[in-house]
Structure formats: structure tokens, C-alpha cells
Design a protein around this motif. Structure first.
Motif, short mmCIF file in Angstrom:
data_model
loop_
_atom_site.label_atom_id
_atom_site.label_comp_id
_atom_site.label_asym_id
_atom_site.label_seq_id
_atom_site.Cartn_x
_atom_site.Cartn_y
_atom_site.Cartn_z
N THR A 52 -6.48 -28.98 23.42
CA THR A 52 -5.78 -29.58 24.65
C THR A 52 -4.83 -30.71 24.54
OG1 THR A 52 -8.23 -29.66 25.96
CG2 THR A 52 -6.31 -31.08 26.66
N ALA A 53 -4.78 -31.25 23.44
CA ALA A 53 -3.70 -32.19 23.15
C ALA A 53 -2.61 -31.54 22.50
CB ALA A 53 -4.02 -33.09 22.06
N TRP A 54 -2.89 -30.19 21.86
CA TRP A 54 -1.82 -29.39 21.30
C TRP A 54 -1.26 -28.77 22.55
CZ3 TRP A 54 -1.66 -23.84 20.27
CH2 TRP A 54 -0.42 -23.61 19.51
N LEU A 55 -1.75 -28.39 23.51
CA LEU A 55 -0.99 -27.81 24.64
C LEU A 55 -0.56 -28.63 25.21
CD1 LEU A 55 -4.01 -25.30 25.58
CD2 LEU A 55 -1.94 -24.71 24.78
N ALA A 56 -0.66 -29.95 25.60
CA ALA A 56 -0.03 -30.95 26.46
C ALA A 56 1.08 -31.24 25.75
CB ALA A 56 -1.03 -32.13 26.59
N LEU A 57 1.32 -31.41 24.33
CA LEU A 57 2.34 -31.68 23.74
C LEU A 57 3.24 -30.50 23.87
CD1 LEU A 57 3.97 -33.59 21.61
CD2 LEU A 57 2.70 -32.25 19.79
N ALA A 58 2.83 -29.11 23.91
CA ALA A 58 3.75 -28.21 24.19
C ALA A 58 4.36 -27.88 25.36
CB ALA A 58 2.85 -26.56 23.76
N VAL A 59 3.73 -28.41 26.49
CA VAL A 59 4.14 -28.50 27.77
C VAL A 59 5.24 -29.60 28.00
CG1 VAL A 59 3.37 -29.24 30.04
CG2 VAL A 59 2.19 -27.28 28.76
N ALA A 60 4.85 -30.68 27.39
CA ALA A 60 5.91 -31.85 27.34
C ALA A 60 7.18 -31.44 26.76
CB ALA A 60 5.03 -33.17 26.78
N ARG A 61 7.05 -30.79 25.48
CA ARG A 61 8.30 -30.27 24.85
C ARG A 61 9.20 -29.47 25.89
NH1 ARG A 61 6.26 -29.71 18.52
NH2 ARG A 61 6.17 -31.96 18.33
N ARG A 62 8.34 -28.43 26.55
CA ARG A 62 9.10 -27.42 27.16
C ARG A 62 9.89 -28.15 28.28
NH1 ARG A 62 5.70 -21.95 27.82
NH2 ARG A 62 5.57 -21.51 25.58
N ARG A 63 9.12 -29.18 28.91
CA ARG A 63 9.76 -29.85 30.29
C ARG A 63 10.92 -30.73 29.72
NH1 ARG A 63 4.68 -31.98 33.48
NH2 ARG A 63 3.94 -30.03 34.42
N MET B 10 -2.26 -30.63 14.49
CA MET B 10 -3.30 -30.23 15.54
C MET B 10 -3.72 -29.05 14.99
SD MET B 10 -3.87 -32.11 17.77
CE MET B 10 -3.59 -33.67 17.73
N LEU B 11 -2.93 -28.07 14.41
CA LEU B 11 -3.40 -26.48 14.22
C LEU B 11 -4.48 -26.71 13.05
CD1 LEU B 11 -0.43 -24.57 14.24
CD2 LEU B 11 -2.04 -24.55 15.95
N ALA B 12 -4.36 -27.61 12.10
CA ALA B 12 -5.33 -27.76 11.19
C ALA B 12 -6.58 -28.35 11.62
CB ALA B 12 -4.68 -28.72 9.89
N LEU B 13 -6.50 -29.20 12.52
CA LEU B 13 -7.67 -29.69 13.19
C LEU B 13 -8.57 -28.56 13.94
CD1 LEU B 13 -6.60 -33.42 14.67
CD2 LEU B 13 -8.12 -32.70 12.54
N MET B 14 -7.74 -27.68 14.65
CA MET B 14 -8.52 -26.59 15.34
C MET B 14 -8.93 -25.74 14.22
SD MET B 14 -6.05 -26.28 18.81
CE MET B 14 -5.03 -25.33 18.12
N PHE B 15 -8.18 -25.48 13.43
CA PHE B 15 -8.82 -24.41 12.08
C PHE B 15 -10.16 -24.95 11.55
CE2 PHE B 15 -9.12 -23.38 7.68
CZ PHE B 15 -9.48 -22.01 7.84
N LEU B 16 -10.18 -26.50 11.19
CA LEU B 16 -11.28 -26.98 10.92
C LEU B 16 -12.50 -27.08 11.64
CD1 LEU B 16 -9.75 -30.05 8.66
CD2 LEU B 16 -10.83 -27.99 7.96
N ALA B 17 -12.23 -27.24 12.89
CA ALA B 17 -13.53 -27.28 14.12
C ALA B 17 -13.94 -25.61 14.23
CB ALA B 17 -12.54 -27.67 15.13
N ALA B 18 -12.92 -24.76 14.02
CA ALA B 18 -13.54 -23.43 14.15
C ALA B 18 -14.47 -23.00 12.95
CB ALA B 18 -12.25 -22.22 14.36
#
Length: 53
Positions: free
Chosen positions: A38-49, A1-9
Motif C-alpha cells: 500500500t505504501a509503494w502504491l501510494a508513492l507511485a500515485v503521488a509521483r504520477r500526480r 519497498m520491493l525488497a520488503l514485499m519480496f521478504l514478506a512473500a
């Protein structure tokens, strides 16, 4: 996901057409950066829960 966000930027900074709306793809910054972020943040929230449970 981070790679996709970097490429998008990179795409949005280097291509003027990537920063505007187009008739074919609609609002490109949303598709290029917003949805992977948004997908990356949702994954982070799911992992915390899951860790809290």
C-alpha cells in the motif's frame, strides 16, 4: 519497498505461522505484505500526480 514485499512473500510461503492470525501480532499477512504494498502504491500515485502537475 520491493525488497520488503519480496521478504514478506518468502516469509508467508515458508512459515505457516506467518499466514495465520496470532494473538500477539494480529493478522500478520496484512503487516508483512499489505502495508508495504500500500505504501509503494501510494508513492507511485503521488509521483504520477506530481509529474502531471
Amino acid at each position: 519497498m520491493l525488497a520488503l514485499m519480496f521478504l514478506a512473500a518468502v516469509a508467508m510461503l515458508s512459515l505457516p505461522q506467518a499466514r495465520a492470525a496470532s494473538a500477539t501480532f494480529g493478522w500478520l499477512p496484512l503487516w508483512l505484505a499489505g502495508l508495504p504494498a500500500t505504501a509503494w502504491l501510494a508513492l507511485a500515485v503521488a509521483r504520477r500526480r506530481a509529474a502531471a502537475a
